[in-house]
Design a protein around this motif. Structure first.
Motif, PDB file in Angstrom:
ATOM      1  N   SER A 163       0.829  -1.205   0.000  1.00  0.00           N
ATOM      2  CA  SER A 163       0.000   0.000   0.000  1.00  0.00           C
ATOM      3  C   SER A 163       0.859   1.249   0.000  1.00  0.00           C
ATOM      4  O   SER A 163       0.536   2.237  -0.653  1.00  0.00           O
ATOM      5  CB  SER A 163      -0.923   0.021   1.217  1.00  0.00           C
ATOM      6  N   ASP A 180      -6.053  -1.096  -4.634  1.00  0.00           N
ATOM      7  CA  ASP A 180      -5.456  -1.627  -3.408  1.00  0.00           C
ATOM      8  C   ASP A 180      -6.379  -2.679  -2.802  1.00  0.00           C
ATOM      9  O   ASP A 180      -7.370  -2.353  -2.155  1.00  0.00           O
ATOM     10  CB  ASP A 180      -5.201  -0.497  -2.405  1.00  0.00           C
ATOM     11  N   GLU A 181      -6.044  -3.914  -3.011  1.00  0.00           N
ATOM     12  CA  GLU A 181      -6.869  -5.043  -2.553  1.00  0.00           C
ATOM     13  C   GLU A 181      -8.346  -4.781  -2.793  1.00  0.00           C
ATOM     14  O   GLU A 181      -9.152  -4.849  -1.874  1.00  0.00           O
ATOM     15  CB  GLU A 181      -6.611  -5.320  -1.073  1.00  0.00           C
TER      16      GLU A 181
HETATM   17 MG   LIG Z   1      -2.211  -2.500   2.294  1.00  0.00          MG
END
Ligand SMILES: [Mg+2]
Ligand SMILES: Nc1ncnc2c1ncn2[C@@H]1O[C@H](COP(=O)(O)OP(=O)(O)OP(=O)(O)O)[C@@H](O)[C@H]1O
Lengths: 256, 252
Positions: free
Chosen positions: A46, A158-159
């Protein structure tokens, strides 16, 4: 190179102690590539993504996109977050129009573009619904439509499917793959799901923590449409297990 | 069905209440001028409706209430948005707010009368003070509590001020602000009567003082009941409005 990350270092201060979240990370990304940042929790995925997207800056080193230093988020590069970030008081249609409003696209055109992308993610029936009325997977679809509607160059994720069940997740993977290839976008995708990474990526950037760095970059030389049970697919997956030291050695003792 | 059930319980609770009241009236030997019976109060209420005094005074009260309450809401939401946005500024304002907030609005009455004179103004100012702080604080905390993701998304799409304020901050904070506005209604209504008890020549608070001066316990109690009913109605209307807007807003 399209995106150039050179010796990126990011340090945080936690309780007065210095902590290296990114340690000398260098990476070049070509236009139109689908890149996955893969690694266990805390390896700086991240942090790296936020730095490329412009939400955060690196402490040292440089990140450039088309030769220009990244200093802040740009509307040319859109980020899709794990918790969707939809505006609850706006309908699906209005959510998708959000970025177009800021671009001052005329109203009629806005509606048309929104319609196209809502259709693309299969939510035409829900154009007038509010996010609260949708399931998590549907909400993430809205966020995907909203991101692609502004015709960005790069899409950061992000995910994005981290909170979804396995079946919904696979469907959305197909959706994202299709849209990104159809529209020739550059995608940088964070995940800690190895299979997801192998399924989606042109290249997988495998990262490890303490301090966060790139362990290996894997070229996924598989055809665009992949079969999860295919032996080549499994081979790539196994290789990543190995790199992350997660593969168990077979027991040496045998009982005869 | 649910509505019918709740109406049933309401009716029963009032019947029991009035019956108890009547019972106490019969068994005790209070002076009727000090402890009126339900029937006395009912007659007083009918009399007030007939001669129009209840409407006249309600209108006068509602005018003051609307003026004080609405201006307090507008100003406190506006200031709350600013203070919620500029957290650094709020750090300096907050201690003063916390000091002023627990003071009963009535404590300011001598100053209010000295500065603004009598008439409509004292009640309006009292209501204003009563509504101002709760709405201000709920607005500040609502703005402060907005999830960072909304700002990230706005920034990403290139949304700039003042659009961030109107398109992002206000709608995101709205549910909590609406709740503050709703809660403030109750406390402001409580202070209406107090505000009108000083120097007013009309209004429900004045009616209370007037009936006391005329030793009309029945009128006094009838007025109290009217105040309760209007308070309840206002609360219900606002609760409905809040729900309606939140629904429109897609939040519930
Ligand atoms: Mg992360
Ligand atoms: N704002 C911050 N302040 C201090 N430390 C931070 C901050 N952001 C991240 N870190 C630290 O940096 C490290 C990397 O964080 P990061 O969020 O990039 O990990 P990640 O790979 O995305 O993990 P996950 O898969 O859990 O999301 C972590 O150890 C984290 O504690």
């Amino acid at each position: 190179m399209y995106i150039e990350i050179k010796n990126a270092v990011k340090t945080f201060y936690q309780k007065g102690k210095e902590f290296t979240a990114l340690d000398n990370v260098s990476l070049s990304i070509e236009k139109g590539e689908f890149i996955c940042l893969l690694g266990p929790s805390g390896c700086g995925k991240s942090t790296l993504l936020n730095a490329i997207a412009g939400f955060d800056t690196v402490s040292n080193g440089s990140i450039t996109i088309e030769g220009k230093e990244v200093k802040e988020p740009s509307r040319k590069n859109v980020t899709i977050f794990q918790n969707y970030g939809l505006f609850p008081w706006r309908t699906v249609e209005k959510n998708v129009e959000l970025g177009l409003e800021a671009k001052k696209v005329p109203k009629n055109e806005r509606k048309e573009i929104a319609k196209k992308y809502i259709e693309m993610v299969g939510l035409s029936k829900f154009a007038q619904a509010h996010p609260k009325q949708l399931s998590g997977g549907m909400q993430q679809r809205v966020a995907i439509a909203r991101a692609f509607a502004v015709n960005p160059d790069i899409v950061f994720m992000d995910e994005p499917f981290g909170a979804l069940d396995a079946i919904t997740r696979m469907k959305l993977q197909d959706d994202v793959l299709k849209i990104s290839k159809d529209e020739n976008k550059t995608i940088i995708f964070v995940t800690h799901d190895i299979e997801e990474a192998v399924y989606l990526s042109d290249r997988i950037v495998v990262m490890t923590p303490n301090p966060g760095k790139i362990k290996k970059i894997i070229d996924v030389k598989l055809s665009r449409y992949r079969e999860r049970t295919n032996s080549d697919f499994v081979a790539v997956r196994d290789k990543i297990f190995e790199i992350l030291n997660m593969k168990h050695e077979p027991d040496i003792e045998y009982i005869i | 069905m649910k509505a019918i059930l709740s109406i049933k319980t309401i009716i029963i609770s009032f019947i029991v209440f009035i019956a108890l009241w009547q019972l106490i009236f019969i068994t005790s030997n209070f002076n009727e001028a000090l402890f009126p019976s339900p029937l006395n109060v009912w007659n007083a209420l009918v009399e007030m409706v007939r001669d129009g005094s209840v409407f006249e005074n309600t209108v006068a009260s509602m005018y003051r209430f609307a003026l004080g309450y609405i201006s307090a809401v507008i100003l406190s939401v506006f200031l709350g948005l600013i203070l919620g946005w500029f957290k650094g500024l709020f750090k300096y304002v907050n201690p003063i707010v916390q000091l002023l907030r627990p003071i009963s609005p009535m404590a300011w009455m001598p100053f209010i009368v000295l500065w603004f004179g009598i008439g409509d103004t004292p009640a309006v100012v009292i209501i204003f003070i009563a509504a101002f702080f709760p709405v201000l604080l709920s607005t500040v905390s609502a703005v402060g509590g907005i999830d960072d993701i909304y700002f990230k998304v706005s920034k990403n799409f290139g949304i700039k001020q003042p659009h961030i304020l109107w398109k992002v901050v206000l709608p995101t904070a709205f549910p909590q602000i609406a709740n503050g506005i709703h809660l403030a209604l109750g406390s402001a209504w409580i202070f209406l009567v107090a505000g009108e008890m000083v120097g007013s020549q009309s209004g429900l608070g004045y009616l209370i003082i007037d009936s006391r001066n005329n030793l009309r316990a029945d009128v006094l109690l009838a007025t109290i009941i009217v105040i309760g009913i209007i308070g309840l109605l206002l609360d219900t209307v606002l609760k409905k409005a809040e729900k309606f807007i939140l629904k429109l807003w897609g939040v519930v």
